[in-house]
Design an enzyme around this catalytic site. Structure first.
Site, PDB file in Angstrom:
ATOM      1  N   GLY A 196       0.813  -1.205   0.000  1.00 43.53           N
ATOM      2  CA  GLY A 196       0.000   0.000   0.000  1.00 43.53           C
ATOM      3  C   GLY A 196       0.844   1.250   0.000  1.00 43.53           C
ATOM      4  N   GLU A 197       0.242   2.321  -0.515  1.00 48.33           N
ATOM      5  CA  GLU A 197       0.961   3.588  -0.546  1.00 48.33           C
ATOM      6  C   GLU A 197      -0.031   4.730  -0.460  1.00 48.33           C
ATOM      7  OE1 GLU A 197       4.629   5.685  -2.884  1.00 48.33           O
ATOM      8  OE2 GLU A 197       3.643   3.979  -3.816  1.00 48.33           O
ATOM      9  N   GLY A 198       0.308   5.698   0.378  1.00 46.12           N
ATOM     10  CA  GLY A 198      -0.505   6.889   0.517  1.00 46.12           C
ATOM     11  C   GLY A 198       0.354   8.111   0.276  1.00 46.12           C
ATOM     12  N   GLY A 199      -0.190   9.267   0.604  1.00 45.50           N
ATOM     13  CA  GLY A 199       0.522  10.506   0.359  1.00 45.50           C
ATOM     14  C   GLY A 199       1.782  10.674   1.186  1.00 45.50           C
TER      15      GLY A 199
ATOM     16  N   ASP B  52     -10.234   9.343   8.585  1.00 44.84           N
ATOM     17  CA  ASP B  52     -10.064   8.707   7.275  1.00 44.84           C
ATOM     18  C   ASP B  52     -10.672   7.307   7.283  1.00 44.84           C
ATOM     19  OD1 ASP B  52      -9.268   8.633   4.598  1.00 44.84           O
ATOM     20  OD2 ASP B  52      -7.307   7.789   5.069  1.00 44.84           O
TER      21      ASP B  52
ATOM     22  N   ALA C  13       3.103   7.945   3.370  1.00 39.82           N
ATOM     23  CA  ALA C  13       3.727   6.701   3.833  1.00 39.82           C
ATOM     24  C   ALA C  13       3.498   5.562   2.843  1.00 39.82           C
ATOM     25  CB  ALA C  13       3.183   6.314   5.195  1.00 39.82           C
TER      26      ALA C  13
ATOM     27  N   LYS D 298       5.083   0.135   8.081  1.00 39.05           N
ATOM     28  CA  LYS D 298       4.696   1.430   7.508  1.00 39.05           C
ATOM     29  C   LYS D 298       5.882   2.374   7.619  1.00 39.05           C
ATOM     30  CE  LYS D 298       1.092   4.957   7.612  1.00 39.05           C
ATOM     31  NZ  LYS D 298      -0.221   5.306   8.176  1.00 39.05           N
TER      32      LYS D 298
ATOM     33  N   VAL E 207       3.418   1.138   2.830  1.00 41.42           N
ATOM     34  CA  VAL E 207       3.346  -0.059   3.664  1.00 41.42           C
ATOM     35  C   VAL E 207       3.881  -1.243   2.879  1.00 41.42           C
ATOM     36  CG1 VAL E 207       1.827  -1.603   4.974  1.00 41.42           C
ATOM     37  CG2 VAL E 207       1.344   0.859   4.897  1.00 41.42           C
TER      38      VAL E 207
END
Length: 163
Positions: free
Chosen positions: A21-24, A132, A26, A42, A28
């Site tokens: 996973g990837e967010g703005g 969120d 971080a 993370k 994972v």
């Protein structure tokens, strides 16, 4: 980060398996520890644009998850906050609510999961607001009997202003 890279903390060593996973702020990664337990790590994305506010939110996320005792909030197993390396380790959960929603869910199971989400949020809201909540941030236990809330990156501590 790359496959087979070894990440060392004060408590353990972890070998990276794959990105999950990837967010703005971080990313994972799935990994395994020296006992071959599968975990998720993370990593905070650190670059010239990383603000003190983003770093503090990450530290707050770790602190909150370590300090909670709800079975519906993911636990931090290990962390590293030094030398430009900001990460924490948590149990790896293979399925989230978004995955589960691709199939038909029995109404009784949907109600059970909804009640668990409410219990987790009720417990959390004594200390923080998640901000969120979405199916991707609700994971299923290994037995699919319980849910856990993850990704407290956007958590806002009561009384602390956030922009």
């Amino acid at each position: 980060m790359e496959k087979n890279k070894v990440v060392i903390t004060n408590k353990n060593e972890y070998t990276i398996i794959e990105k999950v996973g990837e967010g703005g702020s971080a990313t994972v990664w799935k990994a395994h520890d020296t006992s071959n337990n599968i975990v998720a790590i993370k990593f905070l994305k650190i670059d010239d644009k990383t603000s003190d506010r983003v770093l503090q939110r990450f530290i707050n996320e770790i602190s909150f998850q370590k300090g909670t005792n709800s079975k519906y909030i993911v636990k931090v197993i290990d962390d590293k906050l030094e030398n430009g390396s900001y990460l924490y380790v948590m149990p790896y959960y293979q399925q989230n609510l978004k995955d589960l929603m691709k199939d038909t869910i029995l109404p009784s199971l949907a109600i059970k999961y909804f009640m668990q989400i409410c219990k987790g949020l009720q417990h959390a809201h004594k200390k923080a607001i998640h901000r969120d909540i979405k199916p991707e941030n609700i994971v299923l236990s290994k037995t699919n009997s319980d849910i856990l809330l993850v990704d407290w990156d956007f958590a806002n501590k009561h009384g602390v202003k956030s922009s």
